[in-house]
Design a protein around this motif. Structure first.
Motif, short mmCIF file in Angstrom:
data_model
loop_
_atom_site.label_atom_id
_atom_site.label_comp_id
_atom_site.label_asym_id
_atom_site.label_seq_id
_atom_site.Cartn_x
_atom_site.Cartn_y
_atom_site.Cartn_z
N UNK A 71 62.19 -50.37 16.64
CA UNK A 71 62.49 -49.31 17.60
C UNK A 71 61.23 -48.66 18.16
N UNK A 72 61.34 -48.16 19.40
CA UNK A 72 60.26 -47.38 20.00
C UNK A 72 60.31 -45.98 19.39
N UNK A 73 59.25 -45.51 18.78
CA UNK A 73 59.29 -44.19 18.13
C UNK A 73 59.73 -43.09 19.09
N UNK A 74 60.74 -42.34 18.68
CA UNK A 74 61.17 -41.17 19.43
C UNK A 74 61.99 -41.44 20.68
N UNK A 75 62.32 -42.70 20.98
CA UNK A 75 63.08 -43.02 22.19
C UNK A 75 64.49 -43.43 21.80
N UNK A 76 65.47 -42.64 22.22
CA UNK A 76 66.87 -42.89 21.89
C UNK A 76 67.65 -43.20 23.17
N UNK A 77 68.78 -43.89 23.01
CA UNK A 77 69.68 -44.08 24.13
C UNK A 77 70.35 -42.76 24.48
N UNK A 79 73.17 -41.32 24.44
CA UNK A 79 74.06 -40.61 23.54
C UNK A 79 73.36 -40.05 22.32
N UNK A 80 72.10 -40.41 22.12
CA UNK A 80 71.32 -39.88 21.01
C UNK A 80 71.65 -40.48 19.67
N UNK A 81 72.41 -41.61 19.66
CA UNK A 81 72.85 -42.18 18.39
C UNK A 81 72.14 -43.49 18.04
N UNK A 82 71.35 -44.04 18.97
CA UNK A 82 70.76 -45.35 18.71
C UNK A 82 69.37 -45.42 19.31
N UNK A 83 68.38 -45.89 18.52
CA UNK A 83 67.03 -46.02 19.07
C UNK A 83 66.92 -47.21 20.00
N UNK A 84 66.04 -47.09 20.99
CA UNK A 84 65.77 -48.18 21.91
C UNK A 84 64.75 -49.12 21.27
N UNK A 85 65.04 -50.40 21.30
CA UNK A 85 64.14 -51.38 20.70
C UNK A 85 62.98 -51.69 21.65
N UNK A 86 61.81 -51.92 21.08
CA UNK A 86 60.64 -52.16 21.90
C UNK A 86 59.96 -53.48 21.57
N UNK A 87 58.88 -53.72 22.31
CA UNK A 87 58.08 -54.91 22.08
C UNK A 87 58.62 -56.13 22.78
N UNK A 88 57.73 -57.08 23.05
CA UNK A 88 58.13 -58.35 23.64
C UNK A 88 58.75 -59.20 22.54
#
Length: 462
Positions: A71-77, A79-88
């Motif tokens: 996950x990208x630190x501190x970045x949520x979708x 609704x605030x219930x799921x982190x956004x995944x990062x990186x290639x």
């Protein structure tokens, strides 16, 4: 030729060759044939094949992608219930870097076979059968609330949960922006929609909501013997894929193409912002939400086969009294709030970070994103575009899928895009970082690493 799906397109999994009695479509046919064995025999064979089918798809996914949770630190979708995944997540061929690949011509990449596998079209988990496949969280919730079964006995959903949209997704209404998420943290179904929406929507919209939540027979979910669920089924509803008017990453095959082996995978798109969209369907270019709603009910639920639909009991909605009401409900679904955007879709410099502002400049300049994703038009241009990806690779069969060139695909909105993984029309890209690498290569943008990171950060703010 009619043996093609059962024999020639299998790739090392012997059990999958048992197809002739259950295949939805011979390789050289337009219409779907009837099964020639009893349902019990078809079900037993499909269940026996299932472990090998799923193992083969998992091997393909692991070969193409890094599927780990990053996950990208501190970045949520939203609704605030799921982190956004990062990186290639797309894996490179051995000995190649993104920088060296970007310096090569499409012809050179094609000649050397260096296009990353994750940039190529993604096959259905079971191409020969196709049909809608739902993630487990949707299956479980519908079973709990409605006692309706969306679980297929021949395949399972193939992507890990952390690379799909949050569930349940929030619902934002253009008519009540002050209310924020009106879903109360629930998945709207026939059992709860009236209580949740009562006093918020009009009677016409409420009736449209009821229809959008009502299951109707579909190719794999119906009462007939060629279904892929254990018991006769009432079918599926529009909102089974477009959960809470967004998407849960359920997928199926395009209804608009034959033969079966070349029908491409379709990831369910979000219904947010329908009020400002003028074409619908990745290939069909239907010109109104009313047209799309009616077409879906008549044929797309049945893989584009009105003949098969008639046998199962199609829903033929009345244009005035049903289709218009369904459209009215869909047309009040808003995008999630974007606090940093002004009314013209541009970043407010007093709220945005320097990296976000740098990403916006790239978006409208060097990266050329704004040529299709026009900010003041909900990041759309209401057009179809052909990236001509076939310039970069030779088409070969993979997991029974023989990809054709993608051809023109409609521009999808980028508003709230962090909520909608995976990306592209078939879900072949797992993260926004993947999409930046994809377009950097395909469009020859020559972005630096810092520019790629700025562009990704900007899209997270939309």
């Amino acid at each position: 030729m009619r043996k093609l799906l059962g024999i020639a397109l299998t790739t090392g999994v012997a059990a999958i060759a048992v197809h002739s009695f259950a295949d939805p479509l011979p390789a050289d046919a337009t219409y779907r044939p009837l099964p020639t064995l009893p349902f019990s025999a078809v079900k037993a064979a499909d269940e026996a094949q299932k472990p090998a089918v799923m193992q083969r798809q998992q091997q393909l996914l692991n070969q193409r992608y890094d599927l780990s949770m990053r996950p990208i630190p501190g970045v949520m979708m939203s609704g605030g219930r799921k982190p956004v995944q990062g990186g290639v997540r797309v894996k490179l061929p051995p000995g190649v870097t993104w920088e060296t690949l970007a310096q090569m011509s499409p012809a050179e990449i094609k000649a050397k076979g260096l296009l990353p596998e994750g940039f190529k079209p993604l096959p259905h988990v079971k191409q020969a059968a196709g049909g809608q496949v739902f993630p487990n969280r949707q299956i479980d919730e519908i079973a709990r609330q409605e006692q309706r079964d969306l679980r297929r006995f021949d395949v399972d959903f193939d992507l890990p949960d952390h690379l799909t949209p949050e569930f349940p997704p929030p619902i934002f209404l253009t008519t009540h922006p002050h209310l924020g998420d009106v879903s109360r943290g629930q998945v709207l179904t026939l059992t709860n929609f009236y209580e949740i929406l009562n006093g918020i929507v009009t009677p016409v919209q409420m009736e449209g909501m009821r229809l959008l939540l009502t299951p109707f027979p579909q190719e794999e979910f119906n009462q007939t013997e060629d279904r892929k669920v254990a018991l006769p089924s009432r079918g599926v509803a529009c909102m089974d894929c477009h959960a809470n008017f967004h998407t849960n990453a359920a997928f199926h095959l395009t209804p608009d193409l034959r033969p079966q082996a070349s029908r491409f995978r379709l990831d369910s798109t979000s219904l947010r912002g329908m009020f400002n969209q003028q074409i619908h369907g990745s290939k069909r270019s239907l010109r109104s939400i009313e047209d799309f709603t009616e077409f879906e009910q008549r044929t797309a639920y049945f893989n584009g086969d009105h003949v098969s639909a008639t046998r199962k009991g199609p829903h033929l909605p009345d244009r005035t009294n049903q289709v218009a009401m369904m459209a009215q409900m869909q047309n009040i679904i808003d995008f999630p709030p974007a606090a940093k955007l002004d009314p013209f879709g541009r970043l407010d410099p007093t709220r945005a970070t320097p990296q976000e502002l740098a990403g916006e400049r790239l978006f409208h300049g060097k990266a050329r994103c704004a040529e299709c994703h026009i900010a003041k038009q909900s990041f759309l241009d209401h057009q179809m575009h052909d990236l001509k990806l076939e310039r970069f690779y030779r088409s070969v069969s993979v997991n029974d899928f023989m990809p054709l060139p993608d051809g023109p695909i409609k521009t999808f909105t980028l508003r709230g895009i962090k909520d909608s993984p995976p990306y592209l029309h078939d879900g072949r890209l797992m993260t926004l970082a993947d999409t930046v690498e994809f377009f950097n290569l395909v469009l020859g943008l020559k972005l630096t690493q810092s520019e790629k990171e700025a562009l990704t950060t900007y899209m997270l703010a939309l």
